[in-house]
Scaffold this active site. Structure first.
Site, PDB file in Angstrom:
ATOM      1  N   GLY A  37     -34.447 -19.413 -28.491  1.00 38.95           N
ATOM      2  CA  GLY A  37     -33.979 -18.265 -27.725  1.00 38.95           C
ATOM      3  C   GLY A  37     -32.472 -18.126 -27.823  1.00 38.95           C
ATOM      4  O   GLY A  37     -31.852 -18.555 -28.800  1.00 38.95           O
ATOM      5  N   ALA A  38     -31.868 -17.561 -26.786  1.00 40.19           N
ATOM      6  CA  ALA A  38     -30.428 -17.285 -26.815  1.00 40.19           C
ATOM      7  C   ALA A  38     -29.615 -18.553 -27.025  1.00 40.19           C
ATOM      8  O   ALA A  38     -28.745 -18.621 -27.897  1.00 40.19           O
ATOM      9  CB  ALA A  38     -30.012 -16.591 -25.519  1.00 40.19           C
ATOM     10  N   ALA A  39     -29.892 -19.587 -26.235  1.00 41.42           N
ATOM     11  CA  ALA A  39     -29.123 -20.827 -26.357  1.00 41.42           C
ATOM     12  C   ALA A  39     -29.417 -21.530 -27.673  1.00 41.42           C
ATOM     13  O   ALA A  39     -28.507 -22.028 -28.347  1.00 41.42           O
ATOM     14  CB  ALA A  39     -29.432 -21.751 -25.180  1.00 41.42           C
TER      15      ALA A  39
ATOM     16  N   LYS B 170     -21.446 -19.516  -9.924  1.00 38.25           N
ATOM     17  CA  LYS B 170     -20.649 -19.444 -11.155  1.00 38.25           C
ATOM     18  C   LYS B 170     -19.211 -19.063 -10.825  1.00 38.25           C
ATOM     19  O   LYS B 170     -18.259 -19.636 -11.371  1.00 38.25           O
ATOM     20  CB  LYS B 170     -21.256 -18.401 -12.096  1.00 38.25           C
ATOM     21  CG  LYS B 170     -20.788 -18.504 -13.527  1.00 38.25           C
ATOM     22  CD  LYS B 170     -21.642 -19.489 -14.281  1.00 38.25           C
ATOM     23  CE  LYS B 170     -21.322 -19.498 -15.749  1.00 38.25           C
ATOM     24  NZ  LYS B 170     -22.287 -20.298 -16.524  1.00 38.25           N
TER      25      LYS B 170
ATOM     26  N   ASN C  43     -34.141 -27.802 -18.285  1.00 34.98           N
ATOM     27  CA  ASN C  43     -33.805 -28.060 -16.885  1.00 34.98           C
ATOM     28  C   ASN C  43     -34.845 -27.441 -15.961  1.00 34.98           C
ATOM     29  O   ASN C  43     -35.304 -26.327 -16.213  1.00 34.98           O
ATOM     30  CB  ASN C  43     -32.419 -27.470 -16.573  1.00 34.98           C
ATOM     31  CG  ASN C  43     -31.380 -28.543 -16.351  1.00 34.98           C
ATOM     32  OD1 ASN C  43     -31.676 -29.607 -15.842  1.00 34.98           O
ATOM     33  ND2 ASN C  43     -30.155 -28.253 -16.745  1.00 34.98           N
TER      34      ASN C  43
ATOM     35  N   ASN D 171     -22.487 -26.549 -19.041  1.00 38.88           N
ATOM     36  CA  ASN D 171     -21.577 -25.470 -19.437  1.00 38.88           C
ATOM     37  C   ASN D 171     -20.285 -25.442 -18.629  1.00 38.88           C
ATOM     38  O   ASN D 171     -19.307 -24.809 -19.045  1.00 38.88           O
ATOM     39  CB  ASN D 171     -22.277 -24.114 -19.288  1.00 38.88           C
ATOM     40  CG  ASN D 171     -23.401 -23.923 -20.275  1.00 38.88           C
ATOM     41  OD1 ASN D 171     -23.852 -24.881 -20.898  1.00 38.88           O
ATOM     42  ND2 ASN D 171     -23.863 -22.706 -20.424  1.00 38.88           N
TER      43      ASN D 171
ATOM     44  N   TYR E  42       0.863  -1.179   0.000  1.00 36.14           N
ATOM     45  CA  TYR E  42       0.000   0.000   0.000  1.00 36.14           C
ATOM     46  C   TYR E  42       0.901   1.230   0.000  1.00 36.14           C
ATOM     47  O   TYR E  42       1.948   1.228  -0.621  1.00 36.14           O
ATOM     48  CB  TYR E  42      -0.965  -0.070   1.196  1.00 36.14           C
ATOM     49  CG  TYR E  42      -2.140   0.855   1.062  1.00 36.14           C
ATOM     50  CD1 TYR E  42      -2.916   0.861  -0.098  1.00 36.14           C
ATOM     51  CD2 TYR E  42      -2.493   1.724   2.091  1.00 36.14           C
ATOM     52  CE1 TYR E  42      -3.997   1.716  -0.228  1.00 36.14           C
ATOM     53  CE2 TYR E  42      -3.578   2.575   1.969  1.00 36.14           C
ATOM     54  CZ  TYR E  42      -4.323   2.579   0.809  1.00 36.14           C
ATOM     55  OH  TYR E  42      -5.388   3.429   0.693  1.00 36.14           O
TER      56      TYR E  42
ATOM     57  N   GLU F 158     -24.469 -13.388 -18.034  1.00 35.12           N
ATOM     58  CA  GLU F 158     -25.177 -14.549 -17.492  1.00 35.12           C
ATOM     59  C   GLU F 158     -26.640 -14.206 -17.221  1.00 35.12           C
ATOM     60  O   GLU F 158     -26.951 -13.136 -16.678  1.00 35.12           O
ATOM     61  CB  GLU F 158     -24.519 -14.979 -16.174  1.00 35.12           C
ATOM     62  CG  GLU F 158     -24.970 -16.306 -15.659  1.00 35.12           C
ATOM     63  CD  GLU F 158     -24.300 -17.464 -16.389  1.00 35.12           C
ATOM     64  OE1 GLU F 158     -24.807 -18.589 -16.261  1.00 35.12           O
ATOM     65  OE2 GLU F 158     -23.293 -17.240 -17.066  1.00 35.12           O
ATOM     66  N   ASP F 159     -27.534 -15.100 -17.611  1.00 31.47           N
ATOM     67  CA  ASP F 159     -28.948 -15.033 -17.239  1.00 31.47           C
ATOM     68  C   ASP F 159     -29.575 -13.685 -17.577  1.00 31.47           C
ATOM     69  O   ASP F 159     -30.252 -13.059 -16.760  1.00 31.47           O
ATOM     70  CB  ASP F 159     -29.112 -15.347 -15.744  1.00 31.47           C
ATOM     71  CG  ASP F 159     -28.802 -16.806 -15.438  1.00 31.47           C
ATOM     72  OD1 ASP F 159     -28.693 -17.593 -16.383  1.00 31.47           O
ATOM     73  OD2 ASP F 159     -28.667 -17.151 -14.252  1.00 31.47           O
TER      74      ASP F 159
ATOM     75  N   ASP G 283     -24.742 -18.451 -21.452  1.00 34.66           N
ATOM     76  CA  ASP G 283     -25.992 -19.152 -21.746  1.00 34.66           C
ATOM     77  C   ASP G 283     -26.073 -19.522 -23.222  1.00 34.66           C
ATOM     78  O   ASP G 283     -26.652 -20.548 -23.584  1.00 34.66           O
ATOM     79  CB  ASP G 283     -27.194 -18.273 -21.371  1.00 34.66           C
ATOM     80  CG  ASP G 283     -27.230 -17.960 -19.888  1.00 34.66           C
ATOM     81  OD1 ASP G 283     -26.924 -18.852 -19.094  1.00 34.66           O
ATOM     82  OD2 ASP G 283     -27.546 -16.815 -19.534  1.00 34.66           O
TER      83      ASP G 283
END
Length: 493
Positions: free
Chosen positions: A287-289, A185, A379, A409, A130, A227-228, A253
């Protein structure tokens, strides 16, 4: 105190509870057992008769008139856990002293922490770590900004960013409720890839707010894992951040799912002796996936892809399709197939489900081409359960850990970011994703390949290292790495 009663609302979440005992709903029962013949046996029998499964009886040794132990039991749901406790509470010689939900206990206080990499044991350490010594490093980075990638935590840290709009199967639950997932995660990043990661749950309402916030905080991170985040905003957010930042941006995702699915398909096709260019793939869920999987399989050379949403097959005659679904119009379904999933699945070689439970029937699978491959990845409940296609599907995979061939994943993102950070990558390209998929697939040698073993276990420690090496090498080959940081300016040494 019966702590599980605090969490009754969990049992109301549709689609969350499973129909077999699982660690997700496990409890610990603190019990006093009379040290007499048959007491433990009656206790264990009562749990089994109630549908529970004893997972562990740690340190069991019978001494003295009573035995006090904390016994872990798997249940199906919160209500089932209460039923199990009630079943053992009235047994002769058994006293339930306490019980609690193991999942909630694990999450108490969070699942990650910050650890120091150097000691601060005396004034000398403090002067370097520091003030005043740290000022010298600050000035060096001011002169040569690239030094932040070698002389700060940026070298090995990823932000896990969410707005909480599409969390697991729970939907839009908000950023605060999303935090346990992002913590998990981060835990997986560290455990499997050695990557430090930190959850960043943003209270924003628009894509503009999220993008601006991430850009402003980006100097503290070496990569961004999205994510999500609900589609279609997720596509725009990722594209804008990739354009704005010089560090890897990766929407897991989408791309993590696509990487592992592609790896699994390569190995599954080996087993049924089919070539990727000759197969027809039906993807339920756009969708996204679903879009990311479709793009990656298209790039891998799949012969035909047909995307299916709630209204049926996507084709040029459909109206009111968003930008993501327009990709399917222009890059898939060359024969213009129309109709429901049951109609377009006929004669297909592969089913990829990224949608909702129960959409596929055994009759649908019977109508597919010979040796059909079924990836039912909704899922926690898949589009069709493995036992329904036993003897029908040549290869079956799900997203669940309690069935063979879990497409998870975790096999992708720790190694992808490990490799990107090691190489100093400024982005994650399609070729890097393909390299990751190849690395995952090749962990399983041809001699070990089996209909119940087309992807490695998430606990196979070879996976992340091999993915990282392939991704890093690909990044260097593609030239998408930053220049090596220059030496610290001599006048600051």
């Amino acid at each position: 105190m019966k702590r599980l009663q605090l969490y009754d609302s969990l049992s109301a979440l549709k689609g969350v509870e499973l129909d077999t005992p699982t660690p997700a709903y496990s409890i610990t029962i603190k019990v006093s057992l009379g040290n007499r013949p048959g007491t433990l046996g009656r206790f264990a029998t009562a749990i089994g008769d109630a549908g529970g499964n004893i997972a562990a009886i740690p340190g069991f040794e019978a001494k003295g008139p009573v035995i006090m132990r904390e016994i872990d039991v798997l249940a199906e749901s919160p209500d089932h856990a209460r039923h199990i406790v009630a079943a053992v509470s009235d047994l002769d010689g058994v006293t339930v002293l306490d019980w609690w939900d193991r999942t909630f206990r694990l999450h108490e206080g969070g699942k990650i922490e910050v650890n120091a990499l150097c000691s601060v044991g005396d004034a000398h350490d403090l002067a370097m770590a520091y003030t005043p010594g740290v000022a010298r490093v600050c000035k060096a980075i001011q002169r040569e900004p690239m030094l932040r990638h070698t002389h700060t935590i940026v070298k090995n840290i990823v932000a896990i960013v969410t707005d909480g709009t599409a969390v697991l199967g729970l939907g839009d639950i908000g950023p605060a409720a999303a935090l346990p997932v992002m913590e998990g995660k981060a835990l997986l990043f560290k455990e499997f890839g050695g990557v430090d990661a930190f959850p960043v749950c943003l209270d924003v309402t628009t894509a503009d707010e999220l993008v601006e916030t991430v850009i402003r905080m980006a100097p503290s991170f070496g990569g961004i894992n999205l994510e999500d985040i609900a589609a279609p905003a997720a596509f725009e957010i990722e594209d804008r951040l990739i354009e704005a930042l010089d560090i890897p941006v990766f929407h897991d995702d989408q791309h993590g799912t696509a990487i592992v699915t592609t790896a699994a398909l390569w190995n599954a096709l080996k087993l049924v002796n089919k070539q990727i260019a000759d197969v027809s793939v039906v993807i339920s869920g756009t969708g996204a996936a679903g879009l990311a999987v479709a793009k990656m399989l298209h790039d891998a050379g799949v012969g035909e892809i047909v995307g299916v949403d709630r209204a049926g097959a996507i084709h040029a005659g459909r109206s009111n399709l968003n930008d993501a679904k327009q990709w399917f119009v222009h890059h898939s379904n060359p024969d213009g197939k129309a109709g429901s999933l049951s109609e377009v699945i006929r004669g297909a070689d592969v089913f990829v489900g990224l949608s909702a439970p129960g959409l596929l029937s055994a009759e649908d699978v019977r109508s597919m081409a010979h040796d059909p491959i079924v990836f039912a990845m909704a899922n926690p409940d898949p589009e069709i359960r493995p036992e329904e296609v036993d003897g029908l599907a040549a290869v079956m995979a799900t997203g669940r850990s309690d069935f063979p061939n879990q497409i998870n994943n975790v096999l992708a993102f720790p190694g992808v970011f490990r490799g990107a950070l090691d190489a100093g990558a400024t982005c994650i390209t399609e070729r890097m994703k393909a390299a990751a998929a190849r690395a995952i697939a090749e962990v399983i040698g041809d001699e070990d390949l089996d209909r119940n073993y087309i992807v490695p276990s998430v606990f196979d420690r070879r996976v992340a290292a091999r993915v990282a090496a392939r991704v890093a090498a690909c990044a260097v080959a593609e030239g998408c790495v930053r220049a090596v940081a220059p030496p610290v300016p001599s006048d600051l040494l």
